[in-house]
Design an enzyme around this catalytic site. Structure first.
Site, PDB file in Angstrom:
ATOM      1  N   ASP A 171       4.605   7.205  -1.398  1.00  0.00           N
ATOM      2  CA  ASP A 171       5.211   6.107  -2.150  1.00  0.00           C
ATOM      3  C   ASP A 171       6.594   6.508  -2.660  1.00  0.00           C
ATOM      4  OD1 ASP A 171       5.398   3.644  -3.320  1.00  0.00           O
ATOM      5  OD2 ASP A 171       4.011   4.071  -4.958  1.00  0.00           O
ATOM      6  N   GLY A 172       7.472   5.531  -2.774  1.00  0.00           N
ATOM      7  CA  GLY A 172       8.756   5.776  -3.439  1.00  0.00           C
ATOM      8  C   GLY A 172       9.973   5.773  -2.527  1.00  0.00           C
ATOM      9  N   ASN A 181       1.502  -4.804   2.708  1.00  0.00           N
ATOM     10  CA  ASN A 181       2.908  -4.624   3.091  1.00  0.00           C
ATOM     11  C   ASN A 181       3.413  -5.711   4.042  1.00  0.00           C
ATOM     12  OD1 ASN A 181       2.802  -0.957   3.125  1.00  0.00           O
ATOM     13  ND2 ASN A 181       3.375  -2.350   1.471  1.00  0.00           N
ATOM     14  N   ARG A 186      -0.597  11.353  -4.318  1.00  0.00           N
ATOM     15  CA  ARG A 186       0.235  10.152  -4.355  1.00  0.00           C
ATOM     16  C   ARG A 186       1.567  10.517  -4.986  1.00  0.00           C
ATOM     17  NH1 ARG A 186      -0.911   3.886  -5.475  1.00  0.00           N
ATOM     18  NH2 ARG A 186       1.205   3.198  -5.099  1.00  0.00           N
ATOM     19  N   HIS A 215      13.167   4.685   3.896  1.00  0.00           N
ATOM     20  CA  HIS A 215      12.105   4.861   4.900  1.00  0.00           C
ATOM     21  C   HIS A 215      12.529   5.883   5.963  1.00  0.00           C
ATOM     22  CE1 HIS A 215       9.852   1.796   2.948  1.00  0.00           C
ATOM     23  NE2 HIS A 215      10.621   0.792   3.320  1.00  0.00           N
ATOM     24  N   TRP A 261      13.838   5.594  -3.934  1.00  0.00           N
ATOM     25  CA  TRP A 261      14.755   6.677  -3.559  1.00  0.00           C
ATOM     26  C   TRP A 261      16.081   6.079  -3.071  1.00  0.00           C
ATOM     27  CZ3 TRP A 261      17.523   8.213   0.667  1.00  0.00           C
ATOM     28  CH2 TRP A 261      17.966   9.535   0.697  1.00  0.00           C
ATOM     29  N   ARG A 266       6.086  -8.054   2.622  1.00  0.00           N
ATOM     30  CA  ARG A 266       7.469  -7.656   2.330  1.00  0.00           C
ATOM     31  C   ARG A 266       8.457  -8.486   3.157  1.00  0.00           C
ATOM     32  NH1 ARG A 266       7.941  -1.276   0.857  1.00  0.00           N
ATOM     33  NH2 ARG A 266       6.186  -1.298  -0.577  1.00  0.00           N
TER      34      ARG A 266
HETATM   35  C1  FPP Z   1       6.262   3.457   0.240  1.00  0.00           C
HETATM   36  O1  FPP Z   1       7.543   3.338  -0.264  1.00  0.00           O
HETATM   37  C2  FPP Z   1       6.253   3.666   1.647  1.00  0.00           C
HETATM   38  C3  FPP Z   1       5.889   2.737   2.593  1.00  0.00           C
HETATM   39  C4  FPP Z   1       5.484   1.359   2.287  1.00  0.00           C
HETATM   40  C5  FPP Z   1       5.876   3.071   3.986  1.00  0.00           C
HETATM   41  C6  FPP Z   1       5.696   4.528   4.305  1.00  0.00           C
HETATM   42  C7  FPP Z   1       6.463   4.722   5.512  1.00  0.00           C
HETATM   43  C8  FPP Z   1       7.131   5.823   5.859  1.00  0.00           C
HETATM   44  C9  FPP Z   1       7.062   7.114   5.124  1.00  0.00           C
HETATM   45  C10 FPP Z   1       8.008   5.812   7.032  1.00  0.00           C
HETATM   46  C11 FPP Z   1       7.334   5.378   8.284  1.00  0.00           C
HETATM   47  C12 FPP Z   1       6.119   6.149   8.542  1.00  0.00           C
HETATM   48  C13 FPP Z   1       5.860   6.842   9.648  1.00  0.00           C
HETATM   49  C14 FPP Z   1       4.584   7.565   9.774  1.00  0.00           C
HETATM   50  C15 FPP Z   1       6.820   6.920  10.750  1.00  0.00           C
HETATM   51  P1  FPP Z   1       7.906   1.976  -0.940  1.00  0.00           P
HETATM   52  O2  FPP Z   1       8.781   1.224  -0.019  1.00  0.00           O
HETATM   53  O3  FPP Z   1       6.676   1.271  -1.401  1.00  0.00           O
HETATM   54  O4  FPP Z   1       8.726   2.518  -2.158  1.00  0.00           O
HETATM   55  P2  FPP Z   1       8.933   1.803  -3.567  1.00  0.00           P
HETATM   56  O5  FPP Z   1       7.575   1.763  -4.210  1.00  0.00           O
HETATM   57  O6  FPP Z   1       9.865   2.735  -4.241  1.00  0.00           O
HETATM   58  O7  FPP Z   1       9.524   0.457  -3.287  1.00  0.00           O
END
Ligand code: FPP
Length: 242
Positions: free
Chosen positions: A12-13, A60, A180, A29, A17, A63
């Site tokens: 998460d995050g 998700n 997490r 991402h 970031w 989004r």
């Molecule tokens: C959470 O951050 C992350 C996700 C919803 C997606 C996780 C995806 C990746 C790490 C990249 C793609 C994965 C692979 C395996 C290639 P968020 O967007 O919810 O962050 P926020 O809570 O700060 O908005």
């Protein structure tokens, strides 16, 4: 140091970031994929047998469309670029979740990666994609109900073990440790059944900042915990070095 056999991670995050740096969310991402590469490699090196990553939740899909499309694109490119590494490092790849909901091209590359890594033995890397634990349980319960209705299964034969074997995670042991990132202290519909006795570790680090050193810190904390599975300390003494 005692290493978890099965590590699950809620990554998460990424969005925060990027926002902290006035960058578009997708830049987070992109950096998140680099963390995935580093953590997969380090887990393999340290001898983690099962690594399960929450990459895209059922929720998700809600989004903005451009973020969903960008994530799907990243995922497809990640799988294509990692296939050789997975084979070289003997990593078997698999997915859990409602895979049919993913775009056809992503489905294709997923199936290809699963097939081409099927005989690898050192580590199982599982991506949770279009995954929600309640949905997973509902699908499993429907499947068991169908078997009961058809007369292929007695209702009394349904127990913990059979339900575990009917979930998407069939064949995986329950996670020993869940990490997490990003300071949120929630499970967010991830592996609800499987996490019953899992040690939970929350860190303020955002996923793109989660490095191998941070992983070592999490493992050091895990090694200090005593897992009792509902028993008393004296009963589990012999398990401590496992
Ligand atoms: C959470 O951050 C992350 C996700 C919803 C997606 C996780 C995806 C990746 C790490 C990249 C793609 C994965 C692979 C395996 C290639 P968020 O967007 O919810 O962050 P926020 O809570 O700060 O908005």
């Amino acid at each position: 140091m005692r290493i978890p056999s099965h590590l699950a991670i809620i990554m998460d995050g990424n969005g925060r970031w990027a926002e902290q740096r006035q960058l578009p969310r997708i830049a987070g991402h992109h950096r998140g994929v680099e963390s995935v590469q580093e953590i997969v490699a380090e887990c393999r090196t340290l001898g983690v047998r099962y690594l399960t990553l929450y990459a895209f939740s059922s929720e998700n899909w809600g989004r903005p469309e451009d973020e969903v499309n960008a994530l799907m694109g990243l995922l497809g490119r990640y799988l294509e670029s990692e296939l050789d590494t997975m084979c070289a490092r003997n990593i078997r790849f698999q997915v859990i979740g409602e895979i049919d909901r993913l775009p056809a091209e992503v489905g294709q590359v997923l199936r290809r990666t699963v097939a081409q890594t099927a005989n690898n033995k050192e580590m199982v890397l599982t991506l949770a994609l279009s995954y929600g634990a309640r949905n997973e349980m509902v699908r499993a319960i429907r499947e068991l109900a169908r078997q009961v209705a058809d007369g292929r299964l007695a209702a009394e034969a349904i127990d913990d073990d059979l339900l575990s074997r009917t979930l998407d995670t069939a064949g995986l042991p329950d996670p020993d440790l869940l990490i997490r990132t990003s300071g949120e202290m929630r499970i967010s519909n991830f592996l609800l059944w499987q996490l019953a006795y899992t040690e939970l570790y929350f860190t303020e680090d955002l996923w793109p900042d989660f490095s191998r050193q941070k992983l070592h810190q999490a493992f050091a904390e895990y090694a200090r915990r005593q897992r009792r599975f509902g028993l008393i300390a004296a009963q589990v003494k012999g398990e401590e070095n496992h």
